[in-house]
Design a protein around this motif. Sequence first.
Motif, PDB file in Angstrom:
ATOM      1  N   HIS A 175       0.857  -1.191   0.000  1.00 52.82           N
ATOM      2  CA  HIS A 175       0.000   0.000   0.000  1.00 52.82           C
ATOM      3  C   HIS A 175       0.891   1.237   0.000  1.00 52.82           C
ATOM      4  O   HIS A 175       0.712   2.155   0.793  1.00 52.82           O
ATOM      5  CB  HIS A 175      -0.902   0.002   1.235  1.00 52.82           C
TER       6      HIS A 175
ATOM      7  N   ASP B  84       2.769   4.558  -0.002  1.00 58.74           N
ATOM      8  CA  ASP B  84       2.293   5.939   0.030  1.00 58.74           C
ATOM      9  C   ASP B  84       2.498   6.632  -1.314  1.00 58.74           C
ATOM     10  O   ASP B  84       1.611   7.344  -1.800  1.00 58.74           O
ATOM     11  CB  ASP B  84       3.050   6.726   1.106  1.00 58.74           C
TER      12      ASP B  84
ATOM     13  N   VAL C  59       0.054   5.285  -4.007  1.00 51.35           N
ATOM     14  CA  VAL C  59      -1.313   5.690  -3.659  1.00 51.35           C
ATOM     15  C   VAL C  59      -1.503   7.184  -3.932  1.00 51.35           C
ATOM     16  O   VAL C  59      -2.587   7.618  -4.344  1.00 51.35           O
ATOM     17  CB  VAL C  59      -1.616   5.345  -2.184  1.00 51.35           C
TER      18      VAL C  59
ATOM     19  N   ASN D 109      -4.687   8.429  -6.024  1.00 52.66           N
ATOM     20  CA  ASN D 109      -5.747   9.088  -5.254  1.00 52.66           C
ATOM     21  C   ASN D 109      -5.885  10.561  -5.631  1.00 52.66           C
ATOM     22  O   ASN D 109      -5.930  11.439  -4.764  1.00 52.66           O
ATOM     23  CB  ASN D 109      -5.475   8.963  -3.747  1.00 52.66           C
TER      24      ASN D 109
ATOM     25  N   TYR E  46     -11.003   1.030  -8.388  1.00 52.21           N
ATOM     26  CA  TYR E  46     -11.136   0.427  -7.057  1.00 52.21           C
ATOM     27  C   TYR E  46     -12.250  -0.617  -7.016  1.00 52.21           C
ATOM     28  O   TYR E  46     -13.340  -0.419  -7.552  1.00 52.21           O
ATOM     29  CB  TYR E  46     -11.418   1.491  -5.993  1.00 52.21           C
TER      30      TYR E  46
ATOM     31  N   LYS F 212      -6.661   3.715  -5.342  1.00 54.20           N
ATOM     32  CA  LYS F 212      -7.070   3.943  -3.953  1.00 54.20           C
ATOM     33  C   LYS F 212      -6.764   2.740  -3.062  1.00 54.20           C
ATOM     34  O   LYS F 212      -7.413   2.521  -2.054  1.00 54.20           O
ATOM     35  CB  LYS F 212      -8.571   4.275  -3.883  1.00 54.20           C
ATOM     36  N   HIS F 213      -5.771   1.949  -3.455  1.00 55.15           N
ATOM     37  CA  HIS F 213      -5.480   0.728  -2.707  1.00 55.15           C
ATOM     38  C   HIS F 213      -3.982   0.433  -2.658  1.00 55.15           C
ATOM     39  O   HIS F 213      -3.389   0.500  -1.594  1.00 55.15           O
ATOM     40  CB  HIS F 213      -6.247  -0.448  -3.324  1.00 55.15           C
ATOM     41  N   GLY F 214      -3.352   0.089  -3.798  1.00 52.86           N
ATOM     42  CA  GLY F 214      -1.949  -0.257  -3.700  1.00 52.86           C
ATOM     43  C   GLY F 214      -1.368  -0.858  -4.961  1.00 52.86           C
ATOM     44  O   GLY F 214      -1.914  -0.706  -6.062  1.00 52.86           O
TER      45      GLY F 214
ATOM     46  N   THR G  91      -6.016   4.481   2.032  1.00 53.34           N
ATOM     47  CA  THR G  91      -6.272   3.116   1.567  1.00 53.34           C
ATOM     48  C   THR G  91      -7.364   2.484   2.418  1.00 53.34           C
ATOM     49  O   THR G  91      -7.586   2.900   3.565  1.00 53.34           O
ATOM     50  CB  THR G  91      -5.007   2.227   1.623  1.00 53.34           C
TER      51      THR G  91
ATOM     52  N   HIS H 186      -6.999   1.279   6.277  1.00 46.89           N
ATOM     53  CA  HIS H 186      -6.853   2.259   7.351  1.00 46.89           C
ATOM     54  C   HIS H 186      -8.131   2.417   8.164  1.00 46.89           C
ATOM     55  O   HIS H 186      -8.086   2.811   9.334  1.00 46.89           O
ATOM     56  CB  HIS H 186      -6.462   3.619   6.774  1.00 46.89           C
TER      57      HIS H 186
ATOM     58  N   THR I 222      -1.278   9.254   5.987  1.00 48.77           N
ATOM     59  CA  THR I 222      -2.374   9.907   5.273  1.00 48.77           C
ATOM     60  C   THR I 222      -2.002  11.332   4.907  1.00 48.77           C
ATOM     61  O   THR I 222      -2.249  11.783   3.772  1.00 48.77           O
ATOM     62  CB  THR I 222      -3.652   9.888   6.121  1.00 48.77           C
TER      63      THR I 222
ATOM     64  N   SER J  73     -10.843   9.750  -2.815  1.00 49.15           N
ATOM     65  CA  SER J  73     -10.747   8.577  -1.952  1.00 49.15           C
ATOM     66  C   SER J  73     -11.955   7.682  -2.204  1.00 49.15           C
ATOM     67  O   SER J  73     -12.698   7.861  -3.174  1.00 49.15           O
ATOM     68  CB  SER J  73     -10.677   9.014  -0.480  1.00 49.15           C
TER      69      SER J  73
END
Length: 549
Positions: free
Chosen positions: A131, A133, A136, A140, A161, A189-191, A290, A293, A379, A394
């Motif tokens: 995931h 950062d 993402v 995102n 997603y 929105k995930h990885g 993600t 969280h 985040t 998101s």
Amino acid sequence: MNSRWSDGDAQGKSDLDLLVYASRLIGAETTLVVWGGGNTSIKQDERDHRGRPTRVLRVKGSGSDLKSIQKKDFPGVRMDDVLALLDRQDMGDQEMVDYLAHALQEPASPRPSIETLLHGFLPASAVIHTHADAVVSLTNNDRSRDVLREVYGDEVIALSYRRPGFLISREVATVFAAHPSARAILLEKHGTICWGASVKDAYEATIELISRAEEAIAHRAKGRTRFGGAAVVSPAAEARRRVALAVAPHVRGLVGKSRRQVLFFDDAPPVLEFAASREADALCRIGPATPDHTIFTKRLPCFAPVTDPSDPEAVRAGVTAAVERFVTDYTAYFEGHNTEGAKLTDPFPRVIVVGGLGLFAAGKDRRTAGIVDDIYHHTISVLGAATSFGGYVSLSAREAFDVEYWPLELYKLSLAPPEKELARRIALVTGGASGIGRAAAQRLAAEGAHVLQQIPFRMQELDGHGAGQRASAEGGAVHAWVDATCNPLGGEDGAKWQTARQRLGNGDYVREHAVVLVSKVASGAAEAALNLVEHEQRAALFGKARGEF
């Protein structure tokens, strides 16, 4: 991001040992996965219970953590059973869990990851899902497809997603078959999903993918002010801590009305930059970086605008109003999306961002509050990077709810040991150097309390590890050393008192219903502690049970 792979360290390891090694390298990079997130796998030849050769998928077990994972945390799933599902068009979550339980190489193994089929449907020998950062941040934002094309060209495939499970696993398999030359698949929105013929190949592919994202973000950030710049002037560090100490007991009471919570106050530079910014309020209303969280932080944080962050009364008023709005909004969110009979956990925020001051993270204990805080640091990093490419996006409220109250996600939380009798409580023990004070600290810690232990520093030096640290090892509670001669009401020694309280997490405060134990061994400090209970800062120590012994 630099590769940490060492051929010297890897030499002589079996494939499964290499998977453990690579998984721990991934877990050690907190920008790749946090607190149980991500998963890894290999496919290898083994023998089944009758000695027959069979292809087996070794995949991370649900609830395990990559940073500390062991061989036993990789259940084996027979690949012939996995591939038999490729002809299916759909499969319910519980049906999938039950099916995989029958496909285990060792029936007593941990439950395999929610994303087991995603790993199994890919033909590569090794698969790594993170995931990250940086990646993402690229997905995102409302220009994600253009951004990904700018960074990766045609080397990666991006998928819209979809919640983890059978359908996204089958979609990944279909896309891979149609684009066999692709180097990675990105789940918006995930990885990330990377693969290779060996564990090393999959690891290096992951690092290379993320490094390119980091380079794009760094280039975009040059000369740019994040979050629209400051909207409010933050007080100096000492003033911020003083305000946080004054308001934290009130905040803890607000978020702990249904279940006690432990707080962690954070005013680190990235947090303060975000909390004081023009865009913080709007960004706090959008959603998590993600899906995973949400089980720690909920879908949204609570943003509390305040008129003057240097004034405790203004902060109390701002936070009170913000939490009340959050409870109303969260209850409506739950009732509006609860179509499967889920049970409301509680409607209170886990993250409270206070304009110009910092943030409070809440959890059932110091460790959980720290996890919440750590996740929100990530985040903030994603928010800052994503908004440099476009508007932050998101999960929808529906998508977030479906993960936050998803039984397969909540299962991870069920693996935690049951809470002990004094869990969620904070205890002050004075005179903790020996005798009854030490015994009290040990017993309280063993029963799950967070113990602020007050002993003379000279006794700490004589005692070595001391009662508090031994109790912490036995009971997992948090402890702090405090000079028993200090005066909790102020002065130089009062600063020591505040420092010790901050060592419990910058917000791990004794509050109502906590147990306050006062020992005659340190009568001056004990009297000062009781005086504090009776005065303006009563909320900082108040306890329904106060005993002298």
